[in-house]
Design a protein around this motif. Sequence first.
Motif, PDB file in Angstrom:
ATOM      1  N   ASP A 187     -18.880  -4.825   0.476  1.00 16.50           N
ATOM      2  CA  ASP A 187     -18.262  -5.723  -0.493  1.00 16.50           C
ATOM      3  C   ASP A 187     -16.740  -5.722  -0.422  1.00 16.50           C
ATOM      4  O   ASP A 187     -16.081  -6.429  -1.185  1.00 16.50           O
ATOM      5  CB  ASP A 187     -18.718  -5.373  -1.915  1.00 16.50           C
ATOM      6  CG  ASP A 187     -18.451  -3.912  -2.266  1.00 16.50           C
ATOM      7  OD1 ASP A 187     -18.307  -3.105  -1.331  1.00 16.50           O
ATOM      8  OD2 ASP A 187     -18.390  -3.591  -3.462  1.00 16.50           O
ATOM      9  N   THR A 188     -16.162  -4.929   0.496  1.00 12.94           N
ATOM     10  CA  THR A 188     -14.702  -4.900   0.620  1.00 12.94           C
ATOM     11  C   THR A 188     -14.224  -5.365   1.995  1.00 12.94           C
ATOM     12  O   THR A 188     -13.012  -5.411   2.229  1.00 12.94           O
ATOM     13  CB  THR A 188     -14.148  -3.489   0.364  1.00 12.94           C
ATOM     14  OG1 THR A 188     -14.479  -2.628   1.463  1.00 12.94           O
ATOM     15  CG2 THR A 188     -14.704  -2.899  -0.930  1.00 12.94           C
ATOM     16  N   ALA A 189     -15.154  -5.700   2.882  1.00 13.32           N
ATOM     17  CA  ALA A 189     -14.765  -6.052   4.247  1.00 13.32           C
ATOM     18  C   ALA A 189     -13.880  -7.300   4.293  1.00 13.32           C
ATOM     19  O   ALA A 189     -13.032  -7.437   5.183  1.00 13.32           O
ATOM     20  CB  ALA A 189     -16.019  -6.274   5.096  1.00 13.32           C
ATOM     21  N   ARG A 190     -14.035  -8.193   3.321  1.00 15.38           N
ATOM     22  CA  ARG A 190     -13.260  -9.444   3.313  1.00 15.38           C
ATOM     23  C   ARG A 190     -11.862  -9.255   2.726  1.00 15.38           C
ATOM     24  O   ARG A 190     -11.027 -10.159   2.781  1.00 15.38           O
ATOM     25  CB  ARG A 190     -14.002 -10.496   2.480  1.00 15.38           C
ATOM     26  CG  ARG A 190     -14.209 -10.040   1.047  1.00 15.38           C
ATOM     27  CD  ARG A 190     -14.952 -11.039   0.182  1.00 15.38           C
ATOM     28  NE  ARG A 190     -15.247 -10.467  -1.121  1.00 15.38           N
ATOM     29  CZ  ARG A 190     -14.369 -10.361  -2.104  1.00 15.38           C
ATOM     30  NH1 ARG A 190     -13.123 -10.782  -1.902  1.00 15.38           N
ATOM     31  NH2 ARG A 190     -14.701  -9.824  -3.268  1.00 15.38           N
ATOM     32  N   LEU A 191     -11.604  -8.093   2.110  1.00 11.39           N
ATOM     33  CA  LEU A 191     -10.361  -7.886   1.380  1.00 11.39           C
ATOM     34  C   LEU A 191      -9.221  -7.425   2.289  1.00 11.39           C
ATOM     35  O   LEU A 191      -9.454  -6.840   3.348  1.00 11.39           O
ATOM     36  CB  LEU A 191     -10.559  -6.836   0.278  1.00 11.39           C
ATOM     37  CG  LEU A 191     -11.621  -7.135  -0.780  1.00 11.39           C
ATOM     38  CD1 LEU A 191     -11.764  -5.937  -1.724  1.00 11.39           C
ATOM     39  CD2 LEU A 191     -11.274  -8.393  -1.553  1.00 11.39           C
ATOM     40  N   ALA A 192      -8.012  -7.687   1.836  1.00  7.88           N
ATOM     41  CA  ALA A 192      -6.821  -7.097   2.457  1.00  7.88           C
ATOM     42  C   ALA A 192      -6.437  -5.869   1.643  1.00  7.88           C
ATOM     43  O   ALA A 192      -6.777  -5.774   0.457  1.00  7.88           O
ATOM     44  CB  ALA A 192      -5.678  -8.105   2.471  1.00  7.88           C
ATOM     45  N   PRO A 193      -5.750  -4.903   2.236  1.00  7.76           N
ATOM     46  CA  PRO A 193      -5.306  -3.743   1.455  1.00  7.76           C
ATOM     47  C   PRO A 193      -4.464  -4.186   0.266  1.00  7.76           C
ATOM     48  O   PRO A 193      -3.565  -5.012   0.404  1.00  7.76           O
ATOM     49  CB  PRO A 193      -4.483  -2.940   2.456  1.00  7.76           C
ATOM     50  CG  PRO A 193      -4.989  -3.355   3.797  1.00  7.76           C
ATOM     51  CD  PRO A 193      -5.346  -4.799   3.661  1.00  7.76           C
ATOM     52  N   ALA A 194      -4.767  -3.630  -0.920  1.00  7.03           N
ATOM     53  CA  ALA A 194      -4.060  -4.012  -2.148  1.00  7.03           C
ATOM     54  C   ALA A 194      -2.803  -3.178  -2.333  1.00  7.03           C
ATOM     55  O   ALA A 194      -2.708  -2.052  -1.834  1.00  7.03           O
ATOM     56  CB  ALA A 194      -4.984  -3.842  -3.353  1.00  7.03           C
ATOM     57  N   ALA A 195      -1.855  -3.732  -3.059  1.00 11.44           N
ATOM     58  CA  ALA A 195      -0.617  -3.003  -3.356  1.00 11.44           C
ATOM     59  C   ALA A 195      -0.913  -1.795  -4.239  1.00 11.44           C
ATOM     60  O   ALA A 195      -1.722  -1.867  -5.165  1.00 11.44           O
ATOM     61  CB  ALA A 195       0.374  -3.927  -4.047  1.00 11.44           C
ATOM     62  N   CYS A 196      -0.275  -0.693  -3.947  1.00 10.35           N
ATOM     63  CA  CYS A 196      -0.442   0.521  -4.741  1.00 10.35           C
ATOM     64  C   CYS A 196       0.170   0.305  -6.123  1.00 10.35           C
ATOM     65  O   CYS A 196       1.338  -0.082  -6.229  1.00 10.35           O
ATOM     66  CB  CYS A 196       0.242   1.699  -4.049  1.00 10.35           C
ATOM     67  SG  CYS A 196       0.046   3.280  -4.909  1.00 10.35           S
ATOM     68  N   PRO A 197      -0.581   0.534  -7.214  1.00  9.26           N
ATOM     69  CA  PRO A 197      -0.007   0.384  -8.556  1.00  9.26           C
ATOM     70  C   PRO A 197       1.230   1.260  -8.719  1.00  9.26           C
ATOM     71  O   PRO A 197       1.272   2.388  -8.226  1.00  9.26           O
ATOM     72  CB  PRO A 197      -1.149   0.850  -9.477  1.00  9.26           C
ATOM     73  CG  PRO A 197      -2.394   0.664  -8.674  1.00  9.26           C
ATOM     74  CD  PRO A 197      -2.001   0.932  -7.253  1.00  9.26           C
ATOM     75  N   SER A 198       2.231   0.737  -9.411  1.00  6.07           N
ATOM     76  CA  SER A 198       3.509   1.450  -9.515  1.00  6.07           C
ATOM     77  C   SER A 198       3.353   2.814 -10.183  1.00  6.07           C
ATOM     78  O   SER A 198       4.014   3.788  -9.789  1.00  6.07           O
ATOM     79  CB  SER A 198       4.527   0.602 -10.282  1.00  6.07           C
ATOM     80  OG  SER A 198       4.028   0.262 -11.570  1.00  6.07           O
ATOM     81  N   SER A 199       2.471   2.920 -11.198  1.00  6.47           N
ATOM     82  CA  SER A 199       2.289   4.219 -11.872  1.00  6.47           C
ATOM     83  C   SER A 199       1.651   5.236 -10.936  1.00  6.47           C
ATOM     84  O   SER A 199       1.983   6.425 -10.970  1.00  6.47           O
ATOM     85  CB  SER A 199       1.430   4.053 -13.126  1.00  6.47           C
ATOM     86  OG  SER A 199       2.107   3.290 -14.100  1.00  6.47           O
ATOM     87  N   LEU A 200       0.734   4.783 -10.079  1.00 12.68           N
ATOM     88  CA  LEU A 200       0.136   5.685  -9.099  1.00 12.68           C
ATOM     89  C   LEU A 200       1.161   6.055  -8.039  1.00 12.68           C
ATOM     90  O   LEU A 200       1.237   7.219  -7.615  1.00 12.68           O
ATOM     91  CB  LEU A 200      -1.084   5.026  -8.456  1.00 12.68           C
ATOM     92  CG  LEU A 200      -1.741   5.794  -7.298  1.00 12.68           C
ATOM     93  CD1 LEU A 200      -2.184   7.189  -7.733  1.00 12.68           C
ATOM     94  CD2 LEU A 200      -2.923   5.010  -6.734  1.00 12.68           C
ATOM     95  N   LEU A 201       1.961   5.096  -7.626  1.00 16.29           N
ATOM     96  CA  LEU A 201       2.976   5.364  -6.611  1.00 16.29           C
ATOM     97  C   LEU A 201       3.922   6.470  -7.067  1.00 16.29           C
ATOM     98  O   LEU A 201       4.295   7.352  -6.284  1.00 16.29           O
ATOM     99  CB  LEU A 201       3.752   4.089  -6.305  1.00 16.29           C
ATOM    100  CG  LEU A 201       4.755   4.152  -5.154  1.00 16.29           C
ATOM    101  CD1 LEU A 201       4.059   4.439  -3.841  1.00 16.29           C
ATOM    102  CD2 LEU A 201       5.547   2.850  -5.075  1.00 16.29           C
ATOM    103  N   ARG A 202       4.288   6.449  -8.342  1.00 16.44           N
ATOM    104  CA  ARG A 202       5.175   7.489  -8.861  1.00 16.44           C
ATOM    105  C   ARG A 202       4.533   8.870  -8.764  1.00 16.44           C
ATOM    106  O   ARG A 202       5.203   9.872  -8.516  1.00 16.44           O
ATOM    107  CB  ARG A 202       5.562   7.182 -10.312  1.00 16.44           C
ATOM    108  CG  ARG A 202       6.602   6.086 -10.452  1.00 16.44           C
ATOM    109  CD  ARG A 202       7.187   6.048 -11.851  1.00 16.44           C
ATOM    110  NE  ARG A 202       6.210   5.589 -12.819  1.00 16.44           N
ATOM    111  CZ  ARG A 202       6.014   4.317 -13.143  1.00 16.44           C
ATOM    112  NH1 ARG A 202       6.733   3.372 -12.550  1.00 16.44           N
ATOM    113  NH2 ARG A 202       5.125   3.973 -14.048  1.00 16.44           N
TER     114      ARG A 202
END
Length: 290
Positions: A187-202
Motif C-alpha cells: 500500500d506504499t509502493a505508489r508513494l514518494a518519501p514524505a517530508a520528516c515532520p519538524s517536531s520529529l526532525l528536532r
Amino acid sequence: MATIDRQATTLALAHALSAAERGLAVIPLSRTKLPALRSPHRAGSEPAGPRCHGECGRFGHGVYDASTDPVRIRELFAAAPWATGYGIACGLPPYRLIGVDLDTKTGTDASVALRELALRHLFGIPETVVVLTPSGGRHLWLTGPRDVVVPNSAGRLAPGIDIRGAGGYLVGPGSRTDHGVYATAPDTARLAPAACPSSLLRLLLPPRHDSRPHRPTPGDHGRGLVHFVLSAHEGQRNTRLFWAACRAYENGLGPALADPLTEAARTTGLPEHEARATIASAARMTGHRP
C-alpha cells in the motif's frame, strides 16, 4: 570465498538500477547486509593517513561508493558478483533520505514507541514508503531539509528505533539476505518519501548547547498535557483527560489538542467515544464550543 548466486545478483542489480533511475544512490550489499566490496585500505595494507572516502578512485569505501550512474553501478556489481542486495545512501540529494528503522528484536514494539513519541511531541506519522524487513520490522522513508544533516543513531529515540542519516544506508527493497527478502509494503509502493515532520526532525538532531534559559512555548505546554494523559492509570484516565482538556481550552489550545488528547486517552485504554465526550464536556465547562 563467497558463494555466488548469479540469479540473486542479477535481481539485485536490476532493483538497484531501478532505484537509481529515481535518483537514489546505491551500492551492492552482501547477504549479511554489509557493503559487498572490502576496503582497499585494510589495516596494515597501507601507511596510516587521512581516511579515504573514495578519493583514491578504487571501490570499497562503503556508502561513499554510492552512485546513481548506471555505468558505475554495473561496475560496482561486476566487482562484487556475490552481492545479493543493494544499499540506498541516506542524506544525499534529491531526497536526502532519513530512514526510521523500527526493529522487532529488542523485545519491545518500536511502532508503539514511535506512536507515543508522536503523541508526546505533537507530530503525525505521514504516509510514506515503508519497507518490510525479513525479521518483521519496518523501515520508514522520510526526506530531510537541504540545510540539515541528520546523524545516525541506535536506540536514542526509544528502544528498537534506529535512525539512518548522513553516512548511513538503507537496505533496498528486493534485496536478499541470509534471513529473507526486503519488500516494499504494497500500500506504499505508489508513494514518494514524505517530508520528516519538524517536531520529529528536532528529536533526530543532536541537542544544542545553549546557555540561554529555555522559555516555555505553547508547544511545550501541549506536549505536557498529552504526556499527563498518557501517564494515567486505570481509574484516573477520565479525570486526567478532563483536567488536561480544560487546561488546553483555557490556554487557547483546545481545538489543536483535541485529536492528540483523544489518541493519548485511547492509548491508555479509554474508548474513543468516551474520550471525545469528556473533551466536549471540558470545552463547555470552560465556555468554549466543542
